[in-house]
Design an enzyme around this catalytic site. Sequence first.
Site, short mmCIF file in Angstrom:
data_model
loop_
_atom_site.label_atom_id
_atom_site.label_comp_id
_atom_site.label_asym_id
_atom_site.label_seq_id
_atom_site.Cartn_x
_atom_site.Cartn_y
_atom_site.Cartn_z
N GLU A 178 0.86 -1.05 0.00
CA GLU A 178 0.10 0.05 -0.09
C GLU A 178 0.71 1.42 0.00
O GLU A 178 1.94 1.16 0.72
CB GLU A 178 -0.75 -0.15 1.32
CG GLU A 178 -1.90 1.04 1.32
CD GLU A 178 -2.54 1.17 2.51
OE1 GLU A 178 -2.26 0.73 3.52
OE2 GLU A 178 -3.82 1.81 2.65
N LYS A 236 -9.48 2.51 -2.37
CA LYS A 236 -9.79 2.07 -0.91
C LYS A 236 -11.20 2.28 -0.47
O LYS A 236 -11.46 3.43 -0.29
CB LYS A 236 -8.79 2.64 -0.05
CG LYS A 236 -8.53 1.98 1.60
CD LYS A 236 -7.15 2.53 2.19
CE LYS A 236 -7.12 2.28 3.60
NZ LYS A 236 -5.94 2.26 4.08
N CYS A 288 -6.00 -2.70 2.21
CA CYS A 288 -5.83 -2.36 3.74
C CYS A 288 -6.95 -2.44 4.58
O CYS A 288 -7.41 -3.82 4.82
CB CYS A 288 -5.24 -1.08 3.95
SG CYS A 288 -4.45 -1.01 5.58
#
Lengths: 370, 370
Positions: free
Chosen positions: A118, A195, A232
């Site tokens: 990430e 995300k 994530c």
Amino acid sequence: MEGELESLESCLERHIPPPDLAEVKRILYGGETRKLSLPAAALSSAQQRDFELQGYGFDAAAEQLRRPRIVRVGLVQNKIPLPTDTAVAVQVAALHRRIEEIVEVAAMCGVNIICFQEAWTMPFAFCTREKLPWTEFAESAEDGMTTKFCQELAKKYNMVVVSPILERDEIHGGTLWNTAVVISNSGALLGKSRKNHIPRVGDFNESTYYMEGNTGHTVFQTQFGTIAVNICFGRHHPLNWLMYSLNGAEIIFNPSATIGTLSESLWPIEARNAAIANHCFTCPINRVGTVSHHDLGHFYGSSYVAAPDGSRTPGLSRTQDGLLVVEMDLNLCRQVSDKWNFKMTGRYEMYADKLAEAVQPCFTPNVIGE
Amino acid sequence: MEGELESLESCLERHIPPPDLAEVKRILYGGETRKLSLPAAALSSAQQRDFELQGYGFDAAAEQLRRPRIVRVGLVQNKIPLPTDTAVAVQVAALHRRIEEIVEVAAMCGVNIICFQEAWTMPFAFCTREKLPWTEFAESAEDGMTTKFCQELAKKYNMVVVSPILERDEIHGGTLWNTAVVISNSGALLGKSRKNHIPRVGDFNESTYYMEGNTGHTVFQTQFGTIAVNICFGRHHPLNWLMYSLNGAEIIFNPSATIGTLSESLWPIEARNAAIANHCFTCPINRVGTVSHHDLGHFYGSSYVAAPDGSRTPGLSRTQDGLLVVEMDLNLCRQVSDKWNFKMTGRYEMYADKLAEAVQPCFTPNVIGE
């Protein structure tokens, strides 16, 4: 890291004698994952360049009407090579160089799809609450220099590249996003995946940097398989994994940045559960090292791959840069799905209704008391 | 079982020296779970009655406005005491006696809520494809002799009893259901919760015995906490856990019957993931032994409790009858929820919409190709 356990698996290997070790691995990991034989030149290059190189393989049964769909996936975890007070451009250049030398080894290992960690072009500084200089690491997903760099790698090595960056979207008011750029093995930009869930946990409060993603659950059909990127914190949300899977993802990458005191006991569970629940491969990646100028703890690496049958590879090191090369026969996804039938038995229509009720302000929980 | 590993945790304890063991436990289990000190009389009774007795505790931080909400939960796993060709009534009576002696020890340990294994009054014969005599084990959830038996236990010991049985519903055409009966510590019948997802996996095809449950995701408010029962195969469905949690469950029991070759590598993952994802305690229970007259494999026990913070207890034995007593402060659920905020960051409205789209016949997956 001094005092840090190198890896769980190496510790088990060191202490537990066979045949108990075989039983422990069966119960913990679904068995002993097949080791890949990697080229000697790749192994010695990795050693010279000071990163761990591990290779494992997952097999599927032979079918009559489908050929095996063998793909090699590469997961990269790395420290930041320079101090965080080095000039931004110099830090980025050093990370490009580091990734370049790891990708070269991945190519020697026959990797078809590679995913970096990430926000790989920068220190993971979203726990500092500071804006400058960190926001200067943001780039255009479409024509930033990191995307161009990855397009060159993709073409050179005939490799799909998943490149998670901090994105600056000039078209939409110059907003920032936490975004994975997906590049075809032809070098063409396939698209991007933002995300979906933003952490608001202690120091890991990223909600002042970027908003929840608006790219939905796009999956990318590549020459080597259909992939998705769950970035994530989306790892904690089973519905996020599910929607990528319902859109057809066979491999879901999970580039992450998380520290030991916060999440390490969750790490082996969540992505592996997602592989089981969705009959797909999942690839959680975590960086190593620290954000040097803030003492926010140790990113514990431990990147691994989980298979739809519930088995998994050992994790990469908790402390060292590494490349995990995993060969998988994607036919395993449908084979496991046809065995367990979670999608068939999932009753999604009922849950769509229930969930729509549950989010209403007037929702009354279904509680029975005496 | 000859040749069967007694338990994963005892094997790790035996071979791995401290301090490595502490790190292994931290990474695998989220730390060393506090051991409960149980009464000597209970320990010796358990030994005399030939079952394992283990006790662990999970703590929460002190709060100013809420007192600790300490509850002791008991999980029971057991073999069938008699051969499967014994008369039905004799088998049921023997199981009642066996459970009675385990519950007596649970009472000595201060257990407030106890849960037995799936279809506890019978051999788990749904893998045989035979109907008689197995369907004769079915009883009314409301006034069957097993419910009456459990009501007596509940009153006698001031204990909430979760009693998963094969239910015969005379009111609705004499249909069969896989049902957990929930009885208040007063002895009153609180209600029932039916198995929401029915396995169709190899020999474990229960779809010819009973249908998917129609009791939704009812939760039960007891004096000791709000509980729910997710029976067996529902463990594989993250949405099932989620809906119990959205209805307010703080403890979700998962009475199960599953064998090693099929599911053992999934067992430590799924219920624990559900505890993490939903900020609640989960209590998976699996029976031990075999369905003697069919060689369908070994039920591997390993019942455990997972906590919302990602930690868990060791599992009970893979081969022996056992009672796991776990003390938990239910305040931990909200404390962890306030830390991680999964419900706040869950974007359930988006998923309700997406899921409603995904179940439509005209659904077009969101796929980008080159």
